[in-house]
Design a protein around this motif. Sequence first.
Motif, PDB file in Angstrom:
ATOM      1  N   PHE A  64       0.860  -1.183   0.000  1.00 57.67           N
ATOM      2  CA  PHE A  64       0.000   0.000   0.000  1.00 57.67           C
ATOM      3  C   PHE A  64       0.898   1.235   0.000  1.00 57.67           C
ATOM      4  O   PHE A  64       1.498   1.571   1.021  1.00 57.67           O
ATOM      5  N   MET A 102       0.506   4.235   2.594  1.00 58.45           N
ATOM      6  CA  MET A 102       0.467   3.889   4.007  1.00 58.45           C
ATOM      7  C   MET A 102       1.889   3.577   4.477  1.00 58.45           C
ATOM      8  O   MET A 102       2.727   3.152   3.692  1.00 58.45           O
ATOM      9  N   GLU A 153       1.857   0.468   8.992  1.00 61.56           N
ATOM     10  CA  GLU A 153       0.449   0.262   8.643  1.00 61.56           C
ATOM     11  C   GLU A 153       0.287  -0.887   7.648  1.00 61.56           C
ATOM     12  O   GLU A 153      -0.666  -1.658   7.719  1.00 61.56           O
ATOM     13  N   GLN A 160       0.435  -3.889   9.666  1.00 63.97           N
ATOM     14  CA  GLN A 160      -0.827  -4.044  10.398  1.00 63.97           C
ATOM     15  C   GLN A 160      -1.901  -4.651   9.512  1.00 63.97           C
ATOM     16  O   GLN A 160      -2.699  -5.465   9.952  1.00 63.97           O
ATOM     17  N   MET A 161      -1.934  -4.196   8.244  1.00 67.53           N
ATOM     18  CA  MET A 161      -2.923  -4.745   7.322  1.00 67.53           C
ATOM     19  C   MET A 161      -2.706  -6.239   7.134  1.00 67.53           C
ATOM     20  O   MET A 161      -3.647  -6.989   6.971  1.00 67.53           O
ATOM     21  N   ALA A 164      -4.511  -8.143   9.599  1.00 68.96           N
ATOM     22  CA  ALA A 164      -5.916  -7.753   9.721  1.00 68.96           C
ATOM     23  C   ALA A 164      -6.805  -8.896  10.198  1.00 68.96           C
ATOM     24  O   ALA A 164      -7.764  -8.685  10.935  1.00 68.96           O
ATOM     25  N   ARG A 180      -8.530   1.332   8.741  1.00 65.69           N
ATOM     26  CA  ARG A 180      -7.313   0.969   8.025  1.00 65.69           C
ATOM     27  C   ARG A 180      -7.666   0.171   6.777  1.00 65.69           C
ATOM     28  O   ARG A 180      -7.063   0.354   5.729  1.00 65.69           O
ATOM     29  N   ALA A 181      -8.672  -0.685   6.901  1.00 66.77           N
ATOM     30  CA  ALA A 181      -9.085  -1.473   5.732  1.00 66.77           C
ATOM     31  C   ALA A 181      -9.638  -0.549   4.648  1.00 66.77           C
ATOM     32  O   ALA A 181      -9.403  -0.779   3.461  1.00 66.77           O
ATOM     33  N   GLU A 237      -8.667   2.492   3.986  1.00 64.83           N
ATOM     34  CA  GLU A 237      -7.530   3.122   3.318  1.00 64.83           C
ATOM     35  C   GLU A 237      -6.785   2.116   2.454  1.00 64.83           C
ATOM     36  O   GLU A 237      -6.339   2.442   1.357  1.00 64.83           O
ATOM     37  N   ALA A 238      -6.644   0.906   2.963  1.00 66.04           N
ATOM     38  CA  ALA A 238      -5.936  -0.120   2.191  1.00 66.04           C
ATOM     39  C   ALA A 238      -6.696  -0.420   0.907  1.00 66.04           C
ATOM     40  O   ALA A 238      -6.105  -0.617  -0.146  1.00 66.04           O
TER      41      ALA A 238
END
Lengths: 237, 414
Positions: free
Chosen positions: A88, A91, A95, A98-99, A102, B284-285, B287-288
């Motif tokens: 990403f 980001m 982050e 972190q994704m 998820a 966050r999801a 934005e991802a």
Amino acid sequence: MLRIEGLQSGYGRIQALHGVDISVAEGEIVALVGANGAGKTTLLMTICGNPRASAGRVVLAGEDITGLATHHIMRRGLAHSPEGRRIFPRMSVLENLQMGAAMADPAHFAQDLERVLGLFPRLAERLHQRGGTLSGGEQQMLAIGRALMSRPKILLLDEPSLGLAPLVVRQIFEIVAEINREQGVTVFLVEQNAFHALKLAHRGYVMVNGKVTMSGTGAELLANEEIRAHYLGGGHG
Amino acid sequence: MGGKARALAVDAALGGLVAAAMALPMLGVRLEDGATGLSLGGRFDWVLWAAGIVAGGRLLIGALRLTLAGRGPSLPAPPRALITYVGWAMVAFALILPFLPFAGRNMVDKATLVLIYVMLGWGLNIVVGLAGLLDLGFVAFYAVGAYSYALLSQTFGLSFWLCLPLAGMLAAGFGLVLGFPVLRLRGDYIAIVTMGLGEIIRVVLQNWQDVTGGPNGISGIERPSFFGLSFKMVPPEGSRGFAEFFGLDYSADHRVIFLYFLILALALLTNLFTLRIRRLPVGRAWEALREDEIACRSLGINPTTVKLSAFATGAMFAGFAGSFFATRQGFISPESFTFHESAVILAIVVLGGMGSQIGIVLAALLLVGLPEWFRELQQFRMLAFGGAMVLIMLWKPSGLLSTREPAIRLKDAP
């Protein structure tokens, strides 16, 4: 761990896989090599459920996952580092990681983060930098690290060497070996860079036009005359 | 340098020519109501003025570019701490604004209008700025909120405070329903479909005479009360007035100020929600998903639920803003919910810098506040709107504040 039986798949009316059989045992590194357009990426994508298989089965840890939606497949201990890295870009590195976690239990986020940053110290230095500002090699590290954040039992790697300098490729392959050796993660690797991939892998398959034409241990395939001629360009490295 | 100067002059002349060609039919010709009926009159001096202004402007911009060219990037991105301070300063200013000596009723009223657009911008920012779904029909949810409050209050006699969450929920529900057709689409196609859906809602409101009153709209919508205290000059039977309760002299300003604080609270709620949710997995999801949908899938995220939740959340805030709009105006009609509104809200989000909360406030001030200030100039008011837009695009093509701040940092980070 992962068994693929007679898998057929494609995009619309164009069939890309014509009955592929591959098996990956627990703890192994298995490489699938082949030329551009052989169907390697399609195979990985089909395992992940997008596109759906038109025939055949994908069995993950004894469970038939053919036809499940992608997001359900990805929650079953499988992680995919896609072709072209697909991090990403806007980001931060943190982050991005972190994704990757998820769908994982937030309780072991800190522990997983430490583990991934231990594997890729470069990412620790760049933790708050935007993903898009990383170099190609760092982006690849981030893509692998992100995939590892979900604590996968099996990691699918699509062309980790794509567009990287030979030195960086070696670095990344060493880390893949370490992930496999130290952490017991099974790895299924798809590569055009046959030399590095087969050197790393316990076993390998060769794919031509959507079919597996050869298989054997990494060393056997590396020694094979035909492979040397077709994929290794007379054996460089 | 000589060559550059010539290129500049040619560019300015061309700009003037284009402006003249466009101004000729728009400014140069006018209908005159003479003794013998309508006749066509000329106003060619205006055309010359327009051409001159444009040519001069081009010349000025070109010259500025030339002189500034060698100086590297003009402004570094403001540091994070500064943005936070500016944000708090703005909140503090907004809180004391109605009590400042120069702030009359008129000014508070205008500030209220700007805040409505700030809130709408923050709501749309969730959909466009965070989740990256280009929604051109956002005004539909604003309309749903407004009509929800108007109808619930008139039909069932429910109070504003009860209707507010209901309107938000109804708008969110519409967001879910309208979100479905959009799920399979990407980018520009989302824009086209949402634009159509927005218009459908407006046309339904316009034609469903029995329920919505059609083009006549709904009038006499209940004004909000301050915890049961009415702002009316003569409070209804059995209740007390705000002024009487607090021992103040009655003033119509009380309601204006109350409405101002109400929308300020609602807008700040939207802001707080967005700031919080960016740190949570859902945000966050979003934005991802904006960054890379395929990567999201391969991480086990279900894009369907992520998109729908963004759509519904944005719609909910538009619904809140809509109820506020209805209670402030006391009258609503489909006229207030045209495509133009969607375009203005989207312009605020895009010019503010896609995802920047403070950028949206600045853009709303420029695009809504400025034309309001120029209201005395009547027909030239929209020139201020257009001018503000052009200036932002020249000065900051990627929006006023376009740097994205990471939602989390580790404690020991630099």
